[in-house]
Design a protein around this motif. Structure first.
Motif, PDB file in Angstrom:
ATOM      1  N   ARG A 311       0.830  -1.210   0.000  1.00  0.00           N
ATOM      2  CA  ARG A 311       0.000   0.000   0.000  1.00  0.00           C
ATOM      3  C   ARG A 311       0.864   1.260   0.000  1.00  0.00           C
ATOM      4  O   ARG A 311       0.561   2.241  -0.706  1.00  0.00           O
ATOM      5  CB  ARG A 311      -0.923  -0.007   1.212  1.00  0.00           C
ATOM      6  N   THR A 314       2.265   1.826  -3.469  1.00  0.00           N
ATOM      7  CA  THR A 314       1.306   2.258  -4.491  1.00  0.00           C
ATOM      8  C   THR A 314       0.524   3.502  -4.085  1.00  0.00           C
ATOM      9  O   THR A 314      -0.378   3.919  -4.811  1.00  0.00           O
ATOM     10  CB  THR A 314       0.311   1.105  -4.773  1.00  0.00           C
ATOM     11  N   LYS A 316      -1.544   3.897  -1.540  1.00  0.00           N
ATOM     12  CA  LYS A 316      -2.882   3.653  -1.004  1.00  0.00           C
ATOM     13  C   LYS A 316      -2.928   3.961   0.496  1.00  0.00           C
ATOM     14  O   LYS A 316      -1.903   4.050   1.163  1.00  0.00           O
ATOM     15  CB  LYS A 316      -3.293   2.202  -1.256  1.00  0.00           C
TER      16      LYS A 316
END
Length: 386
Positions: A311, A314, A316
């Motif tokens: 996460r 990326t 996120k």
């Protein structure tokens, strides 16, 4: 992203697998051993199980994950400024480092004891104890043997129960009338399984006594000798000792206080994201988080850290780690167990069935089904040297 994972136990293996499945980049798994050793299988090897079945090659576990590089080496130091993991004369760069070194057996100063002191933490130890038991109990001469298991945590209780069952099986197989065997389980706390519920202690104690195990609590082992052990002020004659006094954290953390905040109990403090230092996560047995020291806790932490790293990579949203509810599972003998969750418990053969299912599911989370089933089978399969 290059993630380096140090430790080839449940936590380290699971982290590597999850990152591989997420195609997160390069992954290097550093382990001192070329195989994964499950201590439950080792303990069954004490009583005739196949010791070799207790170890599964890491190469087999990662056969379908060629992007995971396996390095057999011992961690020496970490250079967080240069982002290097040092193993002897070799070093490995990292973007993210996951520490899952595991725990070590705690012999409390008795590691250099006489030859009658046995452990249960590696293949050699369990093979030596099994051979000792087999020679004593399956020989041609009448037997009068006294064995002591030191430490009545989950490991000690399991070992004592297995020894009790093993003695019964051996003496039935080799003329029970000539056998006089005494097995003692010695614990310094006021009850066995002192870190678990009182219900667990009472119920397990009853099961142990059915196997003929004598329980001695509220007393410390002061000294050992080739023919006796001093418990409090009393000398108890013995033929062999099995040390099962629990574990302590890997000493690497305490040896590097500039990187790790080691708590009074020896575990490493981490933030809500299981991070101990910049770009360094600590998981499994080593961390001061609820569930540490249990297989499920190690696997859950590994899944969380892998997801957390992906996460972050990326961009996120990330969230804090939330430990799952622990399931307590303690086997006694070969066909009985105690299982407890949220104050609700069950015992007996059904609990043993649940214990084996939980164990299989744990293995299944880090290896293919065929290997997982073989690992569980190692807990019951006997060798010709039974």
């Amino acid at each position: 992203m290059h993630t380096v994972i140090v430790g080839g136990g449940f936590a380290g293996i699971k982290t590597a697998l999850e990152l591989s499945r997420a195609q997160s980049g390069r992954i290097t798994l550093i382990s001192e051993r070329p195989d994964f050793v499950h201590h439950g299988g080792l303990r069954h090897a004490l009583t005739g199980g196949d010791p070799a079945a207790s170890a599964i090659a890491l190469d087999d576990i990662f056969a379908s994950h060629p992007e995971v590089r396996i390095v057999h080496a011992k961690l020496t130091s970490i250079n967080p400024d240069r982002k290097l993991v040092v193993c002897g004369h070799e070093s490995y760069d990292y973007d993210q480092l996951v520490m899952a070194l595991g725990s070590e057996a705690n012999y409390r100063g008795h590691t250099d004891g006489p030859s009658h002191v046995f452990g249960s933490w590696n293949l050699k130890q369990v093979s030596d104890l099994h051979d000792h038991l087999h020679a004593a109990l399956a020989g041609d001469e009448p037997v009068d043997r006294r064995y002591a298991v030191i430490g009545a945590g989950p490991s000690g209780v399991e070992i004592a129960g297995l020894l009790g069952a093993y003695v019964q099986q051996l003496t039935e197989r080799h003329l029970v009338s000539r056998a006089k065997v005494r097995i003692m389980l010695i614990e310094s706390a006021e009850r066995i399984l002192p870190t678990l519920s009182k219900q667990a202690s009472r119920t397990a104690a009853k099961a142990l006594k059915k196997h003929g195990i004598e329980i001695i609590t509220s007393t410390h082992v002061a000294t050992t000798h080739t023919e006796f052990v001093t418990v409090g002020y009393q000398k108890l004659p013995i033929d062999a000792l099995v040390w099962a006094t629990g574990t302590h954290n890997n000493p690497f953390y305490a040896q590097h206080p500039h990187l790790f905040d080691v708590q009074p109990g020896g575990l490493v403090a981490v933030n809500p994201y299981l991070e101990a230092y910049r770009d360094i996560s600590v998981i499994g047995d080593n961390v001061s988080v609820r569930g540490s020291g249990r297989i499920r806790g190690a696997l859950d932490m590994a899944e969380y850290v892998a997801d957390h790293l992906v996460r972050r990579q990326t961009g996120k949203l990330v969230s804090a780690y939330r430990p799952a509810t622990s399931i307590i599972s303690v086997p006694v003998g070969t066909d009985w167990a105690y299982i407890e969750c949220l104050g609700i418990y069950t015992t007996g053969r059904f609990a043993k069935y649940l214990h084996d299912r939980l164990l299989r599911d744990s293995y299944r989370r880090i290896m293919p089904l065929t290997l997982a089933e073989a690992a569980v089978a190692s807990h019951t399969t006997k060798t010709n040297n039974f």
